[in-house]
Scaffold this active site. Structure first.
Site, PDB file in Angstrom:
ATOM      1  NE  ARG A 227       2.421  -5.206  -1.520  1.00 31.65           N
ATOM      2  CZ  ARG A 227       2.564  -5.194  -2.820  1.00 31.65           C
ATOM      3  NH1 ARG A 227       3.359  -6.223  -3.297  1.00 31.65           N
ATOM      4  NH2 ARG A 227       1.911  -3.728  -3.448  1.00 31.65           N
ATOM      5  CG  HIS A 275       8.396  -4.911  -5.840  1.00 27.25           C
ATOM      6  ND1 HIS A 275       7.229  -4.975  -4.577  1.00 27.25           N
ATOM      7  CD2 HIS A 275       6.541  -4.535  -6.351  1.00 27.25           C
ATOM      8  CE1 HIS A 275       6.527  -4.766  -4.106  1.00 27.25           C
ATOM      9  NE2 HIS A 275       6.075  -5.087  -5.507  1.00 27.25           N
TER      10      HIS A 275
HETATM   11  P1  NAP Z   1      -7.144  -9.004  -6.077  1.00 22.97           P
HETATM   12  O1  NAP Z   1      -7.987  -8.751  -7.494  1.00 22.97           O
HETATM   13  O2  NAP Z   1      -8.174  -8.095  -4.850  1.00 22.97           O
HETATM   14  O3  NAP Z   1      -7.286 -10.388  -5.723  1.00 22.97           O
HETATM   15  C1  NAP Z   1      -7.385 -10.789  -5.212  1.00 22.97           C
HETATM   16  C2  NAP Z   1      -7.618 -12.744  -4.718  1.00 22.97           C
HETATM   17  O4  NAP Z   1      -7.051 -13.154  -3.381  1.00 22.97           O
HETATM   18  C3  NAP Z   1      -8.988 -12.569  -4.768  1.00 22.97           C
HETATM   19  O5  NAP Z   1      -8.615 -14.137  -6.363  1.00 22.97           O
HETATM   20  C4  NAP Z   1      -8.772 -12.902  -3.304  1.00 22.97           C
HETATM   21  O6  NAP Z   1      -9.969 -14.380  -3.141  1.00 22.97           O
HETATM   22  C5  NAP Z   1      -7.985 -14.096  -2.835  1.00 22.97           C
HETATM   23  N1  NAP Z   1      -7.486 -13.963  -1.396  1.00 22.97           N
HETATM   24  C6  NAP Z   1      -7.599 -12.831  -0.734  1.00 22.97           C
HETATM   25  N2  NAP Z   1      -7.612 -13.121   0.810  1.00 22.97           N
HETATM   26  C7  NAP Z   1      -7.542 -14.550   0.184  1.00 22.97           C
HETATM   27  C8  NAP Z   1      -7.200 -14.542   1.872  1.00 22.97           C
HETATM   28  N3  NAP Z   1      -7.468 -15.159   2.890  1.00 22.97           N
HETATM   29  N4  NAP Z   1      -7.541 -16.498   0.623  1.00 22.97           N
HETATM   30  C9  NAP Z   1      -7.298 -16.764  -0.400  1.00 22.97           C
HETATM   31  N5  NAP Z   1      -7.698 -16.621  -1.111  1.00 22.97           N
HETATM   32  C10 NAP Z   1      -7.620 -14.937  -1.242  1.00 22.97           C
HETATM   33  O7  NAP Z   1      -5.656  -8.207  -6.136  1.00 22.97           O
HETATM   34  P2  NAP Z   1      -5.032  -7.881  -7.678  1.00 22.97           P
HETATM   35  O8  NAP Z   1      -5.525  -6.924  -7.944  1.00 22.97           O
HETATM   36  O9  NAP Z   1      -5.337  -9.959  -8.152  1.00 22.97           O
HETATM   37  O10 NAP Z   1      -3.487  -8.085  -6.816  1.00 22.97           O
HETATM   38  C11 NAP Z   1      -2.883  -9.565  -6.230  1.00 22.97           C
HETATM   39  C12 NAP Z   1      -1.979  -8.476  -5.174  1.00 22.97           C
HETATM   40  O11 NAP Z   1      -0.682  -8.834  -6.209  1.00 22.97           O
HETATM   41  C13 NAP Z   1      -1.865  -7.336  -5.089  1.00 22.97           C
HETATM   42  O12 NAP Z   1      -2.865  -7.285  -3.513  1.00 22.97           O
HETATM   43  C14 NAP Z   1      -0.245  -6.918  -4.849  1.00 22.97           C
HETATM   44  O13 NAP Z   1       0.177  -7.182  -3.251  1.00 22.97           O
HETATM   45  C15 NAP Z   1       0.398  -7.868  -5.728  1.00 22.97           C
HETATM   46  N6  NAP Z   1       0.802  -7.167  -6.542  1.00 22.97           N
HETATM   47  C16 NAP Z   1       2.232  -6.935  -7.065  1.00 22.97           C
HETATM   48  C17 NAP Z   1       2.939  -6.644  -7.895  1.00 22.97           C
HETATM   49  C18 NAP Z   1       4.458  -6.607  -7.809  1.00 22.97           C
HETATM   50  O14 NAP Z   1       5.403  -5.968  -8.677  1.00 22.97           O
HETATM   51  N7  NAP Z   1       5.395  -7.517  -7.416  1.00 22.97           N
HETATM   52  C19 NAP Z   1       2.140  -5.606  -8.431  1.00 22.97           C
HETATM   53  C20 NAP Z   1       0.912  -5.489  -8.824  1.00 22.97           C
HETATM   54  C21 NAP Z   1       0.421  -6.271  -7.493  1.00 22.97           C
HETATM   55  P3  NAP Z   1     -11.604 -13.614  -3.692  1.00 22.97           P
HETATM   56  O15 NAP Z   1     -11.424 -13.417  -5.552  1.00 22.97           O
HETATM   57  O16 NAP Z   1     -12.482 -14.393  -3.151  1.00 22.97           O
HETATM   58  O17 NAP Z   1     -12.576 -12.587  -3.117  1.00 22.97           O
END
Ligand code: NAP
Length: 312
Positions: A227, A275
């Site tokens: 993001r 995006h």
């Molecule tokens: P997720 O499964 O919730 O994983 C989030 C990861 O970030 C986890 O490893 C979490 O740590 C870590 N994290 C969260 N807060 C943190 C902090 N304060 N400090 C350090 N690590 C932190 O999410 P996901 O499904 O992988 O998706 C990630 C993001 O990708 C989404 O939230 C979205 O914004 C983005 N996204 C972008 C697109 C695009 O097309 N550009 C598409 C889809 C998603 P823990 O493992 O310890 O909980």
């Protein structure tokens, strides 16, 4: 049973969701919010949402939970902060595959110096850079959730020297992992390419500040597929202009679409993407939403919920 579809999406997209999920859930009737009667609104216990207007969610007083068809839920969490309505987000293996493909594609783009050769062609220069082996490229992956962990493992499979970072400590057999503030500093300071796949939360907003970006080694590049507000893009541009950083691949921005007059569009060291790193596939996402709702209808169980405290 009636399930509302609540979303601020083009009519065509709304109709596609309603039709695809509807065909997979013959036992329920999916109805766009605008077409609900007052009785339907009172009866609804679950809603399917796509960037919903929170005021419409609040007009469904008996909801037990909502299922988003999107993976990122920072807006939902912020806009529904005064409620404790359980939120389920989309976790779709196809989305993970597509994001992993995007991380590999743009990592190879940087690895094989494509921005450099594109510029050379524009000025008719023949100037080969020395080849750098993949195992000499140090890559840091911020966020080791569903998307980040998959990307990190595949980067490693493709020969790169990968380290990951997340909030809680992780044990990924092929990828060394760090956590905590000191871990973040170590990961940034060694990353030739830094890939961001963190969720946007109160803790991650502005995380990649001028101080953090300055810790990157000279000549490093950045890929932000998470993001926009996680990064200070003004500081990033400044470091690119000074030659401290080499290139940035940016798929996400504070304001989307990126305004036409924004400096990032014309910056020669920035690749702007609209995006598209991992777009939701309506068919596979609908199958997952339908499966989760069917299970709920059978035994009342809910899929994994978004943690309202951490915001993801
Ligand atoms: P997720 O499964 O919730 O994983 C989030 C990861 O970030 C986890 O490893 C979490 O740590 C870590 N994290 C969260 N807060 C943190 C902090 N304060 N400090 C350090 N690590 C932190 O999410 P996901 O499904 O992988 O998706 C990630 C993001 O990708 C989404 O939230 C979205 O914004 C983005 N996204 C972008 C697109 C695009 O097309 N550009 C598409 C889809 C998603 P823990 O493992 O310890 O909980």
């Amino acid at each position: 049973m009636i399930i509302p579809f609540v979303g601020q999406v083009p009519d065509e997209e709304r109709d596609q969701w309603v039709q695809t999920i509807g065909e997979l859930l013959p036992q329920v009737t999916l109805v766009p919010f605008a077409a609900l009667s007052e009785t339907d609104r009172q009866k609804a216990s679950v809603a399917i949402v796509a960037n919903p207007n929170p005021a419409e969610i609040l007009k469904l007083p008996n909801l037990k939970w909502i299922h988003s068809v999107w993976a990122g839920v920072e807006r939902l969490v912020a806009e529904l902060k005064d409620t404790d309505l359980p939120i389920v987000r989309l976790i779709d293996p196809e989305l993970t595959r597509v994001m992993t493909e995007a991380v590999l594609a743009w990592t190879f783009y940087l690895h094989r110096d494509m921005p450099h050769y594109k510029q050379q062609q524009q000025t008719g220069q023949w100037n080969p850079l020395p080849y750098v082996r993949a195992d000499r490229r140090k890559i840091g992956v911020l966020g080791l959730g569903v998307l980040g962990a998959s990307a990190a493992v595949q980067l490693k499979e493709n020969g790169f020297d990968v380290i990951g970072w997340s909030r809680s400590a992780k044990d990924i057999p092929t990828v060394p992992c760090e956590s905590g503030d000191e871990g973040l500093v170590r990961v940034i300071a060694r990353s030739d390419f830094l890939v961001c796949l963190l969720p946007l939360t109160e803790q991650t907003k502005g995380l990649m500040s001028v101080e953090k970006l300055s810790l990157l080694p000279t000549g490093a590049s950045v890929i932000n597929f998470a993001r926009g507000p996680i990064f200070d893009y003004d500081a990033l541009v400044d470091l690119l202009d000074k030659g401290h950083l080499n290139h940035a691949v940016l798929d996400v921005f504070d304001q989307e679409p990126l305004p036409a007059d924004h400096q990032l569009w014309k910056h020669s060291a920035v690749t702007v993407l609209p995006h598209i790193a991992a777009q939701t596939d309506v068919q596979t996402a609908s199958e997952i939403v339908a499966r989760n709702i069917s299970q709920y209808l059978v035994d009342g169980s809910l899929p994994k919920l978004v943690d309202r405290k951490t915001g993801y």
